[in-house]
Design an enzyme around this catalytic site. Structure first.
Site, PDB file in Angstrom:
ATOM      1  N   GLU A   9     -46.881 -19.111   0.613  1.00 37.08           N
ATOM      2  CA  GLU A   9     -46.473 -18.122   1.606  1.00 37.08           C
ATOM      3  C   GLU A   9     -47.404 -18.169   2.804  1.00 37.08           C
ATOM      4  O   GLU A   9     -47.337 -17.341   3.693  1.00 37.08           O
ATOM      5  CB  GLU A   9     -46.404 -16.721   0.996  1.00 37.08           C
ATOM      6  CG  GLU A   9     -47.710 -16.154   0.490  1.00 37.08           C
ATOM      7  CD  GLU A   9     -48.342 -15.152   1.445  1.00 37.08           C
ATOM      8  OE1 GLU A   9     -49.297 -15.570   2.122  1.00 37.08           O
ATOM      9  OE2 GLU A   9     -47.911 -13.996   1.491  1.00 37.08           O
ATOM     10  N   CYS A  35     -45.541 -15.225  -4.647  1.00 35.46           N
ATOM     11  CA  CYS A  35     -46.526 -15.859  -5.522  1.00 35.46           C
ATOM     12  C   CYS A  35     -45.940 -16.858  -6.509  1.00 35.46           C
ATOM     13  O   CYS A  35     -46.680 -17.396  -7.335  1.00 35.46           O
ATOM     14  CB  CYS A  35     -47.309 -14.797  -6.289  1.00 35.46           C
ATOM     15  SG  CYS A  35     -48.357 -13.792  -5.229  1.00 35.46           S
ATOM     16  N   HIS A  43     -49.004 -14.681 -14.273  1.00 32.95           N
ATOM     17  CA  HIS A  43     -49.430 -14.479 -12.894  1.00 32.95           C
ATOM     18  C   HIS A  43     -50.505 -13.392 -12.873  1.00 32.95           C
ATOM     19  O   HIS A  43     -50.411 -12.392 -13.586  1.00 32.95           O
ATOM     20  CB  HIS A  43     -48.261 -14.089 -11.998  1.00 32.95           C
ATOM     21  CG  HIS A  43     -48.714 -13.772 -10.598  1.00 32.95           C
ATOM     22  ND1 HIS A  43     -49.407 -14.672  -9.832  1.00 32.95           N
ATOM     23  CD2 HIS A  43     -48.622 -12.637  -9.859  1.00 32.95           C
ATOM     24  CE1 HIS A  43     -49.706 -14.119  -8.669  1.00 32.95           C
ATOM     25  NE2 HIS A  43     -49.251 -12.878  -8.646  1.00 32.95           N
TER      26      HIS A  43
END
Lengths: 348, 131
Positions: A81, A113, A236
């Site tokens: 990103e 993400c 994550h």
């Protein structure tokens, strides 16, 4: 569960983490010294680093481990990103630096993400269909947080590169994957603004926890597996607590997630976060070990993967620096240097 | 903006691509066109390994135009393992850390940012080896 017709796996992997760190207590010193911090420290890119430079180094490490010449890559994909240009692909420059050009497909992927794991899933399809022999999927970010925002404690930098190839050449075979996606406004950034916005109502539930659980539980169900069947797991990691909590909710133990939990020291490396954790696990895993991976991207979605380590891993991991080597070279900077390097000073 | 110059130098800058003599094995960097009368096929593209040692170095405190935001920074002569000597910035290296004969490795970094409507120029720098 999604699974290609031809079995595929990771044939090479590599990481990059910048040498610089800022301590969370240093950020708290400037903004709010009263409450706890979500991590101990986070990685900070040096002034000459960005998503492209970090991708190049992680990819060189992956190529060294895969032991293939770069012209055998059919695709070079960069998920991020924080691509340095709005228009001009990161992938072309990365591919050129590796020596993979010109007969190669390149593209930049975007999904907060989990942009890197989007590329990983697509790579499974390319290799699994026989269209490609090897595909390079990279997750890399130099994340930005608004000064004083909770995100500033965690928005970090790093890159992880995975080369997907035939299972017979793999250090870890990918046994299957699930993707779970809903339109959820938990976190977003408009095109011409520097800093993202939280939809606080959504951040934990239903966004992170609900999405990660959905992808992970379906993969477990489809595999007929339970958490205790896996040697390691990685989720994550936007902070320290979220991956610990979702692991517990799903039934994974702190021991299973320990080797891949890097966020306490480097913060949230966004597209690289879960993939860096996977690479750190590959640094220590033994043949026959199993690894459960679940990424997360705001917006929101998760990709879950189950991997089985092969006999090829121990010899191949020695061909490039281990994650621990990058974690060890930590040089702390203060908030003033951090602000200068991250472009937060108004100069004219 | 020198777009053509930066484009022309990309292989040498991004991946340290020089040339190797097909007959003697000699490696040279940067790459050069054949001399007048020289056979065109003597020199083939060759990507250097990127390992070497600091031959000499200097600290730049009065930077040239375009590098105003970078000082103090290190510039070194690096003797590459294959033989050629290159001039490059050192990165990820403290001023008191550098020494003559220090082993270094090539990394691809941002060399210059030509502003919000310009190119970002990438190329080789060297740093202490990460093992």
């Amino acid at each position: 569960m999604m699974k290609p017709e031809r079995p595929v796996g990771i044939t090479g992997y590599g990481v990059y983490i910048p040498r610089f760190r800022i301590a969370a207590r240093e950020i708290a010193r400037i903004w709010d010294g009263t409450s706890g911090t979500p991590v101990d420290s986070k990685s900070v890119p040096g002034p000459d680093e960005d998503t492209i430079t970090m991708s190049i180094e992680a990819a060189r490490n992956a190529l060294a481990r895969a032991h293939i010449t770069p012209d055998r890559l059919s695709a070079v994909w960069v998920g991020s990103e924080s691509h340095p240009y709005s228009v001009k692909p990161s992938g072309t420059l990365v591919a050129e630096a590796l020596g993979a050009t010109p007969w190669v497909s390149t593209a930049d992927w975007e999904f907060a993400c989990k942009a890197g794991s989007e590329a990983l899933t697509a790579a499974m399809g390319m290799v699994g269909s026989g269209m490609a022999e090897y595909v390079l999927a990279i997750g890399a970010d130099t994340a930005q947080g608004r000064p004083g925002d909770a995100l500033e404690y965690t928005a970090a930098a790093g890159a992880a590169a995975l080369i997907v190839g035939p299972a017979m050449d793999a250090v870890a075979v990918i046994e299957g994957t699930t993707s779970y996606v809903t339109d959820t406004p938990d976190f977003f950034r408009r095109a011409d603004t520097a800093y993202p916005v939280h939809g606080h109502r959504f951040t934990g539930e239903p966004a992170y926890f609900g999405t990660v659980r959905s992808a992970a539980e379906k993969l477990l169900r489809d595999l007929g597996a339970k958490p205790s069947d896996f040697t390691y797991a990685v989720f994550h990691q936007p902070n320290t607590r979220f991956p610990q909590t979702v692991a517990r909710q799903l039934g994974f133990t702190p021991q299973q997630i320990a080797p891949g939990l890097l966020s306490p020291k480097i913060g949230n490396a966004y597209s690289a976060a879960a993939l860096l954790g996977l690479c750190a696990i590959l640094d220590v895993a033994q043949p026959g070990d199993t690894i459960f991976v679940t990424t997360y991207g705001s917006g929101a979605g998760s990709d879950a993967y189950a991997l089985r380590v092969t006999d090829a891993l121990p010899e191949r991991r020695e061909r490039a620096p281990l994650t621990a080597a990058y974690l060890a070279r930590e040089t702390f900077v203060d908030y003033a240097v951090y602000v200068k390097w991250r472009g937060k000073l108004v100069m004219e | 903006m020198d777009l053509a110059k930066h484009w022309r130098l990309r292989h040498a800058r991004y991946r340290l691509e020089g040339q190797r003599n097909r007959f003697t094995g000699e490696v040279r960097f940067p790459p050069a066109p054949p001399l007048p009368g020289e056979r065109e096929d003597i020199w083939e593209p060759y990507i250097l390994k990127g390992r070497g040692r600091v031959y000499s170095f200097s600290v730049v405190r009065q930077p040239p135009e375009g590098f105003e935001d970078q000082p103090p920074y290190l510039v070194a002569l690096v003797r590459l393992d294959e033989g050629p000597m290159v001039t490059a910035q050192l990165t990820d290296c403290d001023l008191d850390q550098v020494a003559i004969d220090m082993p270094v490795e090539m990394v691809t970094r941002r060399l210059r940012d030509l502003g919000p409507t310009g190119l970002i120029v990438y190329g080789y720098k060297f740093r202490p080896i990460v093992s």
